[in-house]
Design a protein around this motif. Structure first.
Motif, mmCIF file in Angstrom:
data_model
loop_
_atom_site.group_PDB
_atom_site.id
_atom_site.type_symbol
_atom_site.label_atom_id
_atom_site.label_comp_id
_atom_site.label_asym_id
_atom_site.label_seq_id
_atom_site.Cartn_x
_atom_site.Cartn_y
_atom_site.Cartn_z
ATOM 1 N N LEU A 459 -2.281 6.467 -20.489
ATOM 2 C CA LEU A 459 -1.799 5.047 -19.674
ATOM 3 C C LEU A 459 -0.573 5.547 -18.814
ATOM 4 C CD1 LEU A 459 -2.907 3.409 -22.991
ATOM 5 C CD2 LEU A 459 -3.806 3.512 -20.890
ATOM 6 N N ALA A 460 0.076 6.185 -19.459
ATOM 7 C CA ALA A 460 1.169 5.848 -18.288
ATOM 8 C C ALA A 460 1.707 6.807 -17.301
ATOM 9 C CB ALA A 460 2.418 7.039 -19.407
ATOM 10 N N GLY A 461 0.775 7.818 -17.169
ATOM 11 C CA GLY A 461 0.230 8.776 -15.566
ATOM 12 C C GLY A 461 -0.838 7.079 -15.018
ATOM 13 N N VAL A 462 -1.515 6.716 -15.774
ATOM 14 C CA VAL A 462 -2.476 5.766 -15.135
ATOM 15 C C VAL A 462 -1.572 4.798 -14.172
ATOM 16 C CG1 VAL A 462 -4.111 3.386 -15.034
ATOM 17 C CG2 VAL A 462 -4.521 6.398 -16.000
ATOM 18 N N ILE A 463 -0.531 3.926 -15.097
ATOM 19 C CA ILE A 463 -0.159 3.253 -14.826
ATOM 20 C C ILE A 463 1.009 3.247 -13.434
ATOM 21 C CG2 ILE A 463 -0.594 1.179 -16.790
ATOM 22 C CD1 ILE A 463 2.493 2.736 -17.369
ATOM 23 N N PHE A 464 1.686 4.583 -13.184
ATOM 24 C CA PHE A 464 2.395 5.332 -12.161
ATOM 25 C C PHE A 464 1.547 5.517 -11.013
ATOM 26 C CE2 PHE A 464 3.651 9.379 -10.526
ATOM 27 C CZ PHE A 464 5.131 8.749 -10.141
ATOM 28 N N VAL A 465 0.453 5.926 -11.238
ATOM 29 C CA VAL A 465 -0.465 6.323 -9.950
ATOM 30 C C VAL A 465 -0.223 4.422 -9.526
ATOM 31 C CG1 VAL A 465 -2.763 6.534 -8.771
ATOM 32 C CG2 VAL A 465 -1.338 8.161 -10.810
ATOM 33 N N LEU A 466 -0.955 3.811 -10.366
ATOM 34 C CA LEU A 466 -1.097 1.928 -9.955
ATOM 35 C C LEU A 466 -0.114 1.096 -9.137
ATOM 36 C CD1 LEU A 466 -3.671 0.920 -12.598
ATOM 37 C CD2 LEU A 466 -4.360 1.581 -10.306
ATOM 38 N N SER A 467 1.430 0.970 -9.652
ATOM 39 C CA SER A 467 2.428 1.122 -9.698
ATOM 40 C C SER A 467 3.420 2.233 -8.208
ATOM 41 C CB SER A 467 3.952 1.207 -10.019
ATOM 42 O OG SER A 467 2.902 0.969 -11.469
ATOM 43 N N SER A 468 2.784 2.979 -8.317
ATOM 44 C CA SER A 468 2.950 3.701 -7.200
ATOM 45 C C SER A 468 1.895 3.274 -5.451
ATOM 46 C CB SER A 468 2.780 5.509 -7.316
ATOM 47 O OG SER A 468 4.124 6.432 -7.897
ATOM 48 N N VAL A 469 0.829 2.927 -5.760
ATOM 49 C CA VAL A 469 -0.065 2.356 -4.567
ATOM 50 C C VAL A 469 0.167 0.898 -4.326
ATOM 51 C CG1 VAL A 469 -2.460 2.183 -3.970
ATOM 52 C CG2 VAL A 469 -1.659 3.620 -5.527
ATOM 53 N N TYR A 470 0.931 0.336 -5.256
ATOM 54 C CA TYR A 470 1.375 -0.611 -4.758
ATOM 55 C C TYR A 470 2.777 -0.861 -4.199
ATOM 56 C CZ TYR A 470 3.360 -5.649 -5.179
ATOM 57 O OH TYR A 470 3.464 -6.503 -4.790
ATOM 58 N N ALA A 471 3.889 0.305 -4.430
ATOM 59 C CA ALA A 471 4.904 0.489 -3.756
ATOM 60 C C ALA A 471 4.778 0.530 -2.525
ATOM 61 C CB ALA A 471 5.879 1.447 -4.714
ATOM 62 N N ILE A 472 3.699 1.651 -2.637
ATOM 63 C CA ILE A 472 3.206 2.421 -0.536
ATOM 64 C C ILE A 472 2.771 0.798 -0.243
ATOM 65 C CG2 ILE A 472 2.249 3.997 0.708
ATOM 66 C CD1 ILE A 472 2.035 5.829 -1.862
ATOM 67 N N ALA A 473 1.323 0.314 -0.579
ATOM 68 C CA ALA A 473 1.087 -1.064 0.614
ATOM 69 C C ALA A 473 2.282 -2.154 0.748
ATOM 70 C CB ALA A 473 0.319 -1.194 -0.630
ATOM 71 N N VAL A 474 3.440 -2.523 -0.191
ATOM 72 C CA VAL A 474 4.358 -3.489 -0.483
ATOM 73 C C VAL A 474 5.787 -3.006 0.898
ATOM 74 C CG1 VAL A 474 6.713 -4.223 -0.980
ATOM 75 C CG2 VAL A 474 4.474 -4.349 -2.593
ATOM 76 N N CYS A 475 5.976 -1.480 0.464
ATOM 77 C CA CYS A 475 6.738 -1.082 1.836
ATOM 78 C C CYS A 475 5.496 -0.615 3.704
ATOM 79 C CB CYS A 475 7.126 0.587 1.801
ATOM 80 S SG CYS A 475 8.027 0.772 3.039
ATOM 81 N N ALA A 476 4.585 -0.570 2.882
ATOM 82 C CA ALA A 476 3.848 -0.964 4.554
ATOM 83 C C ALA A 476 3.864 -2.506 5.283
ATOM 84 C CB ALA A 476 2.106 -0.349 4.096
ATOM 85 N N ILE A 477 3.835 -3.361 4.179
ATOM 86 C CA ILE A 477 3.670 -4.503 4.675
ATOM 87 C C ILE A 477 4.992 -4.837 4.674
ATOM 88 C CG2 ILE A 477 3.046 -6.758 3.919
ATOM 89 C CD1 ILE A 477 0.800 -5.863 2.283
ATOM 90 N N LEU A 478 6.095 -4.328 4.784
ATOM 91 C CA LEU A 478 6.766 -5.003 4.861
ATOM 92 C C LEU A 478 7.402 -4.705 6.230
ATOM 93 C CD1 LEU A 478 8.986 -4.966 1.661
ATOM 94 C CD2 LEU A 478 8.617 -6.669 2.872
ATOM 95 N N LYS A 479 7.237 -2.946 6.482
ATOM 96 C CA LYS A 479 7.790 -2.454 7.873
ATOM 97 C C LYS A 479 6.733 -3.233 9.033
ATOM 98 C CE LYS A 479 7.331 1.976 9.856
ATOM 99 N NZ LYS A 479 7.001 3.285 9.910
ATOM 100 N N GLY A 480 5.941 -4.426 8.768
ATOM 101 C CA GLY A 480 5.066 -4.264 9.716
ATOM 102 C C GLY A 480 5.383 -5.790 9.878
ATOM 103 N N VAL A 481 6.112 -6.295 8.626
ATOM 104 C CA VAL A 481 6.130 -7.918 9.260
ATOM 105 C C VAL A 481 8.231 -8.366 9.223
ATOM 106 C CG1 VAL A 481 3.954 -8.723 8.731
ATOM 107 C CG2 VAL A 481 6.299 -8.570 6.839
#
Length: 559
Positions: A459-481
């Motif tokens: 479960l710790a690995g699952v939440i790490f992966v999901l949080s990392s994917v979310y952080a990558i998405a946030v970084c991509a959105i901030l880079k565009g706007v």
């Protein structure tokens, strides 16, 4: 479900004790000459005074009846700490000296031999502070950071619910799909940082090539350890998936816990906020006095003598309150899940969460305070031992002392493993619950230390992966706007930390559910009944799974 217990919705409450022994301990044979007739059960051969009667284990079940107050001295002690903290805190507010923050505005007056205030200096300092505050508030980084954290907080709720739904119905698919990302994600971030730092002149100047290579190799070694853990526990992955699925199903049938447990955390934060305010105002208790140094007088702040003692009291109260609140959350979760488990149908019992809350902050509040105190003492002692280990003090006496302390702390952890879960079910005192839990698991050849830690790691690995994917998405959105530049990585990292904290809280609740279902399964096994067939189908394999790869196949009792 093959049970003889009364329905929880009837007017007559189901008692933890049966009519044969209303005043005797649960796991011991009632004394002869009782006012009530004993059941016609053949007595086992006497093997010693410490042997308990297995027939008495049939009495263990969830106690729906009125519960007496237990461990009252520890509740009184905790309330005394809280009352003293609040009493002295309120006193510090009304007894404060408003000149604390203006010590630099005071000068020594030789005529009056005291310190006097310079009002013009105070006005200029206030204007500078206000100007700095508004300048900070108008910054672009601050705006994007606040909005990102707010949006992350709002999205974390549906993310948790969606994750629970997926774990309930598609546990195996989720685990096996995300398992490779336990390795891919760390390697990706490691290589990305190495390349980005090499191409950036400022980063490459701050971190020479040798240090960058060392960091790269260190992260890869950690990934290698993760790979080794996965390979070593591969034979238990299938069972772990089923355990997570059962716990997710139990938690999904008691979704009210997702509202109550966070509200308890919010209540703790509000409680902390008041103590922090008291601590801030306690620093204002004192006076400005003249101090002589080399024949010159300067104005300094002299704190009242009781303030350091109050800081110690308030910090101890906060730490004890934190551990007690964590234990209270475990108690509420365990009580709610146990009522669902021992219900005769799949419907959620009426007012189960309310009953658990009433027991947690009522009859069992002293038990929770005692458990929280033990956890707090263990954490403090271990921190002290770790600090002494870092100092590397030589001597055989110091080594023996550290070994004894570690053994004692491990024994307390062993004692505390399922005690609160059992107390939430039965309403017994702390020491009684600890002894009864050990006897229950020992008689049924179940482990009192280990349920299935692989589930926590997965479960710790699952939440790490999901949080990392979310952080990558946030970084991509901030880079565009936005035009934050490298600051967008800071914002994305903070969003990653916030989401992983929320998901970590979700995993903590799910771990408590796993432990509670395990204790309920042990009670079922001890009584020879089956309330939840799906739980027995999974947990029945747990001891077999632990011993299937053991080098000691004859060892079935692991305590």
């Amino acid at each position: 479900m093959g049970s003889t217990e009364e329905d929880t919705t009837t007017s007559k409450p189901t008692s933890l004790y049966d009519a044969a022994s209303s005043t005797e301990p649960l796991l011991f044979k009632p004394t002869t000459g009782s006012a009530y007739p004993s059941p016609p059960i053949e007595e086992p051969p006497q093997s010693g005074p410490s042997e308990s009667d297995p027939t008495q284990s049939l009495q263990i079940s969830f106690n729906y009846g009125p519960r007496p107050f237990k461990d009252l001295p520890f509740l009184i002690l905790f309330l005394l700490f809280v009352l003293c903290t609040f009493a002295f805190g309120i006193f510090s507010i009304f007894h404060r000296n408003g000149n604390y923050s203006n010590v630099s505005a005071f000068t020594y007056d030789s005529n009056s031999t005291s310190c006097v205030q310079d009002t013009s200096f105070l006005s200029s300092q206030l204007w500078v502070s206000e100007t700095s505050f508004f300048a900070l508030s108008s910054s672009s980084l601050w705006t994007y950071l606040v909005w990102t954290l707010v949006i992350t907080s709002v999205l974390s709720v549906p993310i948790c619910l969606l994750l629970l739904l997926l774990l309930k119905h598609y546990t195996k698919q989720i685990v096996y799909v995300l398992l490779p990302f336990f390795i891919i994600m760390p390697v990706f971030f490691d290589v990305y940082w190495f390349v980005a730092c090499t191409l950036s002149s400022s980063c490459s100047d701050a971190f020479p090539l040798v240090y960058r290579i060392l960091v790269l190799i260190f992260i890869l070694l950690i990934v290698g350890v993760i790979v080794w853990i996965i390979v070593a526990n591969w034979h238990r992955i299938e069972l772990t998936v089923r355990i997570i699925g059962v716990a997710s199903d139990a938690l999904s049938r008691n979704l009210g816990l997702f509202l109550v447990i966070p509200l308890l955390t919010v209540g703790l934060l509000a409680y902390y906020a008041s103590i922090v305010v008291f601590l801030v105002f306690s620093r204002f208790n004192g006076k400005i006095v003249a101090k002589e140094s080399n024949g010159e007088y300067t104005c300094v702040w002299k704190q009242d003598s009781w303030v350091p003692a109050y800081f110690t009291l308030a910090i101890l109260t906060m730490l004890w309150s934190l551990t007690s609140m964590v234990e209270a959350q475990v108690y509420v979760t365990s009580g709610t899940i146990a009522q669902w488990y021992f219900s005769k149908d799949d419907t959620k019992p009426h007012r189960s969460i309310r009953r658990s809350l009433r027991n947690a902050f009522g009859p069992s509040s002293g038990t929770i305070c005692l458990s929280g105190l033990l956890v707090f003492v263990v954490r403090v002692v271990r921190a002290a031992v770790d600090s002494a280990r870092e100092e590397d003090v030589p001597g055989i006496v110091n080594l023996v002392l550290r070994c004894c302390v570690n053994a004692l702390m491990s024994a307390i952890d062993f004692l505390n493993k399922f005690t609160i879960n059992f107390a939430a079910i039965t309403g017994e005192a702390y020491c009684t619950s600890a002894r009864m839990t050990y006897e229950l698991l020992r008689r049924n050849l179940l482990s009192a230390v280990f349920v299935e830690t692989v589930s926590t790691r997965l479960l710790a690995g699952v939440i790490f992966v999901l949080s990392s994917v979310y952080a990558i998405a946030v970084c991509a959105i901030l880079k565009g706007v936005s035009d934050l530049g490298v600051n967008m990585y800071t914002v994305a990292a903070l969003a990653w930390v916030l989401l992983i904290l929320v998901l970590g809280f979700f995993v903590h609740v799910l771990d408590n559910v796993i432990d509670t279902v395990y204790i309920c399964y042990a009670i079922d096994k001890d009584r020879g009944e089956v309330y939840k067939h799906e739980v027995h189908d999974v947990y029945f394999q747990l001891p077999i799974s632990r011993n299937s790869r053991s080098s000691y196949p004859s060892r079935t009792l692991d305590v």
